[in-house]
Design an enzyme around this catalytic site. Structure first.
Site, mmCIF file in Angstrom:
data_model
loop_
_atom_site.group_PDB
_atom_site.id
_atom_site.type_symbol
_atom_site.label_atom_id
_atom_site.label_comp_id
_atom_site.label_asym_id
_atom_site.label_seq_id
_atom_site.Cartn_x
_atom_site.Cartn_y
_atom_site.Cartn_z
ATOM 1 N N GLU A 57 99.003 0.716 21.576
ATOM 2 C CA GLU A 57 98.510 2.031 21.939
ATOM 3 C C GLU A 57 98.032 2.032 23.399
ATOM 4 O O GLU A 57 97.965 3.070 24.056
ATOM 5 C CB GLU A 57 97.339 2.371 21.004
ATOM 6 C CG GLU A 57 96.776 3.740 21.190
ATOM 7 C CD GLU A 57 95.873 4.116 20.015
ATOM 8 O OE1 GLU A 57 96.268 3.911 18.856
ATOM 9 O OE2 GLU A 57 94.772 4.608 20.273
ATOM 10 N N ARG A 110 91.999 4.015 10.741
ATOM 11 C CA ARG A 110 91.240 3.258 11.747
ATOM 12 C C ARG A 110 91.576 3.733 13.153
ATOM 13 O O ARG A 110 92.747 3.968 13.461
ATOM 14 C CB ARG A 110 91.599 1.781 11.625
ATOM 15 C CG ARG A 110 91.123 0.946 12.776
ATOM 16 C CD ARG A 110 91.476 -0.494 12.568
ATOM 17 N NE ARG A 110 92.865 -0.790 12.823
ATOM 18 C CZ ARG A 110 93.344 -1.221 13.993
ATOM 19 N NH1 ARG A 110 92.541 -1.361 15.031
ATOM 20 N NH2 ARG A 110 94.622 -1.517 14.132
HETATM 21 C C1 LIG Z 1 100.382 -6.656 16.450
HETATM 22 C C2 LIG Z 1 98.953 -6.266 16.232
HETATM 23 C C3 LIG Z 1 98.200 -5.771 17.287
HETATM 24 C C4 LIG Z 1 96.861 -5.396 17.079
HETATM 25 N N1 LIG Z 1 96.139 -4.914 18.136
HETATM 26 C C5 LIG Z 1 94.834 -4.575 17.949
HETATM 27 C C6 LIG Z 1 94.039 -4.122 19.043
HETATM 28 O O1 LIG Z 1 94.478 -4.040 20.183
HETATM 29 N N2 LIG Z 1 92.748 -3.780 18.792
HETATM 30 C C7 LIG Z 1 92.190 -3.868 17.547
HETATM 31 O O2 LIG Z 1 91.014 -3.547 17.381
HETATM 32 N N3 LIG Z 1 92.930 -4.325 16.494
HETATM 33 C C8 LIG Z 1 94.220 -4.681 16.677
HETATM 34 N N4 LIG Z 1 94.955 -5.150 15.606
HETATM 35 C C9 LIG Z 1 94.275 -5.401 14.326
HETATM 36 C C10 LIG Z 1 93.447 -6.690 14.418
HETATM 37 O O3 LIG Z 1 94.106 -7.614 15.234
HETATM 38 C C11 LIG Z 1 93.222 -7.315 13.054
HETATM 39 O O4 LIG Z 1 92.750 -6.359 12.148
HETATM 40 C C12 LIG Z 1 92.189 -8.442 13.115
HETATM 41 O O5 LIG Z 1 92.489 -9.328 14.155
HETATM 42 C C13 LIG Z 1 92.106 -9.177 11.782
HETATM 43 O O6 LIG Z 1 91.296 -10.305 11.935
HETATM 44 P P1 LIG Z 1 90.857 -11.162 10.668
HETATM 45 O O7 LIG Z 1 90.038 -12.284 11.204
HETATM 46 O O8 LIG Z 1 90.215 -10.268 9.666
HETATM 47 O O9 LIG Z 1 92.215 -11.711 10.051
HETATM 48 P P2 LIG Z 1 93.410 -12.573 10.699
HETATM 49 O O10 LIG Z 1 93.310 -12.726 12.151
HETATM 50 O O11 LIG Z 1 94.660 -11.983 10.145
HETATM 51 O O12 LIG Z 1 93.182 -14.019 10.076
HETATM 52 C C14 LIG Z 1 93.384 -14.288 8.707
HETATM 53 C C15 LIG Z 1 93.121 -15.765 8.452
HETATM 54 O O13 LIG Z 1 93.146 -16.002 7.049
HETATM 55 C C16 LIG Z 1 93.838 -17.210 6.795
HETATM 56 N N5 LIG Z 1 94.390 -17.146 5.425
HETATM 57 C C17 LIG Z 1 95.021 -16.111 4.830
HETATM 58 N N6 LIG Z 1 95.396 -16.437 3.582
HETATM 59 C C18 LIG Z 1 94.977 -17.710 3.373
HETATM 60 C C19 LIG Z 1 95.074 -18.633 2.284
HETATM 61 N N7 LIG Z 1 95.689 -18.310 1.132
HETATM 62 N N8 LIG Z 1 94.524 -19.868 2.433
HETATM 63 C C20 LIG Z 1 93.913 -20.227 3.597
HETATM 64 N N9 LIG Z 1 93.817 -19.392 4.653
HETATM 65 C C21 LIG Z 1 94.327 -18.160 4.540
HETATM 66 C C22 LIG Z 1 94.913 -17.244 7.858
HETATM 67 O O14 LIG Z 1 95.368 -18.562 8.056
HETATM 68 C C23 LIG Z 1 94.145 -16.709 9.068
HETATM 69 O O15 LIG Z 1 93.465 -17.759 9.725
HETATM 70 C C24 LIG Z 1 96.278 -5.516 15.798
HETATM 71 C C25 LIG Z 1 97.043 -6.012 14.747
HETATM 72 C C26 LIG Z 1 98.363 -6.350 14.960
HETATM 73 C C27 LIG Z 1 99.163 -6.818 13.774
#
Ligand SMILES: Cc1cc2nc3c(=O)[nH]c(=O)nc-3n(C[C@H](O)[C@H](O)[C@H](O)COP(=O)(O)OP(=O)(O)OC[C@H]3O[C@@H](n4cnc5c(N)ncnc54)[C@H](O)[C@@H]3O)c2cc1C
Length: 567
Positions: free
Chosen positions: A247, A378
């Site tokens: 975006e 969101r």
């Molecule tokens: C392409 C893209 C661009 C984005 N850009 C933006 C942006 O500019 N600004 C914004 O605010 N948001 C953005 N988002 C959204 C944002 O990046 C995510 O919502 C956020 O980073 C999620 O973080 P998290 O720590 O919750 O999960 P994640 O970063 O997805 O981490 C999940 C973790 O869980 C672990 N895991 C999962 N299942 C298991 C399992 N069974 N056993 C052990 N470990 C497991 C994985 O290994 C990983 O380490 C974007 C998303 C995408 C896809």
């Protein structure tokens, strides 16, 4: 099949994205006496957080106010967000930026040294801090370095396949190590599920292949409901293959145009134009495509040419590379083909404002959870913010929990572990009559067809029936015996199990919500219905695998929800 190792820690964090790392950092800085283990199914730096491009919101500018950020977030989310949770998010946002800055995130700056901020959809000010168009990568690296420096114990490439609970109390996490094939049990006083989103339940998605909703599914199976799981965000601008075009490209001034060369957003959101909230922009693009004003390739165009090469290479260099590598288009010279792509899971594991779930000692935060800050849609830049604010918050409330609660009763732990292992072992065998790729393709197709941008009762009813059949057929999948070392067949099977749970819960909640709000848009009920649906959906799984649905009122603090939301 046996448990080779038993590990113990006060807190086990499942997930090493920005949420898990923020929690680990908060614990390491403020509670060095609390022992922590972080488990991740991939190397932490491969978590999807690293793919975030555009930025992170905070009212850090002198002329901005957190109260404005609060209101924009509520309105963008169709007023489904809990107002106490949104207050926590937006009030703490500036501190989150200062912490990240202190931890070494190299934010882009204005010439006077202030944080550079770009405009993002649905917000009335330039509020999105960024590191060029690689924000997630920069934040994830900074936090990971700090965690390593603080001595946080990481277990990389460990896949968690079961939560061990008794009498609604968490005992620990059962996982296997992809690299050695060893099964390990991680006993803990408290656990944080920080497993990110489930965007891969749809075929077309901007999400990493690992975003399969494992944490959501394990929690459902442990008796924790999912909240508002019918709300998936479809991002307006993906390349034809689903890869995201941030975006930030529109934030920097990019135009959306149809085949007639018209900036069509003037017909849908005359004031906000390309920077209306994502649900509205995505539906507008799809409508242009459906009514034949695309370029004959199912895409409209994102035109950045007027920004000039200098700005494109300094602010959007990764976007330029992505467009060149994956669409064969140099945005300096030609507009980029774009169409909507599934992007974000607004709903998730039901938690309160202190990240607590229905299971004692089990907490959740980040995209995998639903503390209800994003409501029905969101705003861009609010998700990275959520990971840090609620990651840090969980690191503050968990030690309080540990010091105030007695040790859980582990009398039946061995029996529970034995049962969980037998269930895991039953996935293996040679006699499977269904296979994972077929079921997965069918699930993706149903989700896109019935639970996409435009939904109807009829198609969702057929979609729910189809998902139920797939859940049934999954019982006949078997993983051929091949050990546990990088057994991709096994991983894909477990991930499909997770995705089917999420799809099943989503379909159940979506069909019953007879209104349109944010990411849930019904052609047969096109209006918002605050009278009947200013409510969170709560989906439970019963032991036979069926889903039960109930509702809970939205928390209102000080702001009257609008019945007619315009941009
Ligand atoms: C392409 C893209 C661009 C984005 N850009 C933006 C942006 O500019 N600004 C914004 O605010 N948001 C953005 N988002 C959204 C944002 O990046 C995510 O919502 C956020 O980073 C999620 O973080 P998290 O720590 O919750 O999960 P994640 O970063 O997805 O981490 C999940 C973790 O869980 C672990 N895991 C999962 N299942 C298991 C399992 N069974 N056993 C052990 N470990 C497991 C994985 O290994 C990983 O380490 C974007 C998303 C995408 C896809």
């Amino acid at each position: 099949m046996d448990i080779a190792d038993r590990f113990e820690a006060d807190v086990v964090i499942m997930g090493a994205g920005l949420t898990g790392l923020s929690a680990a950092m908060s614990l390491a800085e403020k509670h060095p006496g609390v022992s922590v283990i972080v488990l991740s199914k991939v190397h932490p730096l491969r978590s999807h957080s690293g793919a975030a491009q555009g930025g992170i919101n905070a009212a850090v500018a002198l002329e901005d106010k957190w109260e404005d950020h609060y209101y924009d977030t509520l309105k963008g989310g169709g007023f489904l967000g809990d107002q106490d949770a949104v207050q926590i998010l937006t009030w703490n946002a500036p501190d989150a930026i200062y912490s990240l800055d202190r931890w070494g995130a190299n934010f882009s700056r204005d010439p006077d040294g202030a944080f550079a901020q770009r405009p993002f959809g649905g917000q009335r000010r330039n509020r999105t801090c960024y590191v060029a168009d690689k924000t997630g990568h920069a934040l994830l690296n900074a936090l990971y370095e700090q965690c390593v420096k603080k001595g946080v114990r990481f277990f990389d490439e460990w896949y968690v396949f079961s939560l061990i609970t008794e009498s609604d109390c968490l005992l620990g996490f059962l996982a296997f190590h992809n690299v050695t094939g060893r099964i390990g049990y991680f006993a803990s006083r408290a656990g944080l599920v920080a497993t990110g989103g489930a965007g891969r339940v749809y075929g077309q998605s901007s999400n990493a292949l690992i975003n399969t909703g494992d944490g959501m599914s394990l929690c459902l199976r442990a008796g924790v409901p999912l909240k508002d799981i019918e709300f998936f965000q479809i991002h307006p601008t993906g390349l034809p293959n689903g890869i995201l075009i941030t975006e930030g490209a529109r934030g920097e001034g990019g135009y959306l145009v149809n085949a007639a060369g018209e900036r069509f957003m003037k017909r849908y959101a005359p004031e906000f134009m390309e920077l209306a909230p994502r649900d509205l922009v995505a539906r507008s693009i799809q409508q242009e495509i459906n009514e034949g004003r695309d370029y004959g390739d199912g895409c409209v165009r994102l035109d950045l040419r007027h920004l000039g090469e200098e700005k494109i290479t300094s602010r959007l260099s990764q976007i330029r590379q992505i467009a060149m590598h994956f669409a064969g288009v140099d945005p300096v010279l030609d507009p980029i083909p774009v169409r909507p792509t599934v992007h974000y899971t607004m709903g998730g594991i039901d938690v309160d404002i202190n990240c607590s779930t229905a299971v004692n000692g089990l907490f959740a935060a980040g995209e995998g959870s639903c503390v209800s800050v994003h409501g029905a849609n969101r705003l861009g830049g609010n998700s990275l913010l959520e990971t840090v604010v609620f990651g840090v918050r969980s690191g503050e409330v968990i030690p309080e929990f540990i010091s105030s609660q007695p040790e859980p009763d582990r009398t039946h732990e061995n029996t529970l572990l034995h049962d969980a292992l037998s269930q895991f072992a039953s996935l293996f065998g040679d006699e499977g009559t269904e296979n994972v790729p077929d079921l997965r393709r069918e699930m993706e197709k149903v989700m896109v067809g019935s639970f996409g941008l435009f939904r109807t009762g009829e198609s969702m009813k057929a979609g729910l029936d189809h998902i139920r059949q797939l859940v049934d057929r999954f019982r006949f999948v078997r993983v051929p015996e091949a050990g546990l070392v990088f057994n991709s067949h096994l991983l894909h099977t477990l991930e499909l199990r997770s995705m089917l749970d999420v799809a099943h819960a989503c379909a159940t909640a979506a069909l019953t919500r007879t209104e349109s709000r944010g990411g849930h848009y019904r052609l047969d009920f096109p209006l918002i219905d605050n009278q009947n649906f200013l409510k969170h959906s709560i989906v439970n799984m019963n032991p036979s695998g069926r889903m039960g649905l109930s509702y809970r009122d939205v928390t209102i603090v000080d702001t009257e929800p609008l019945d007619d939301i315009r941009y």
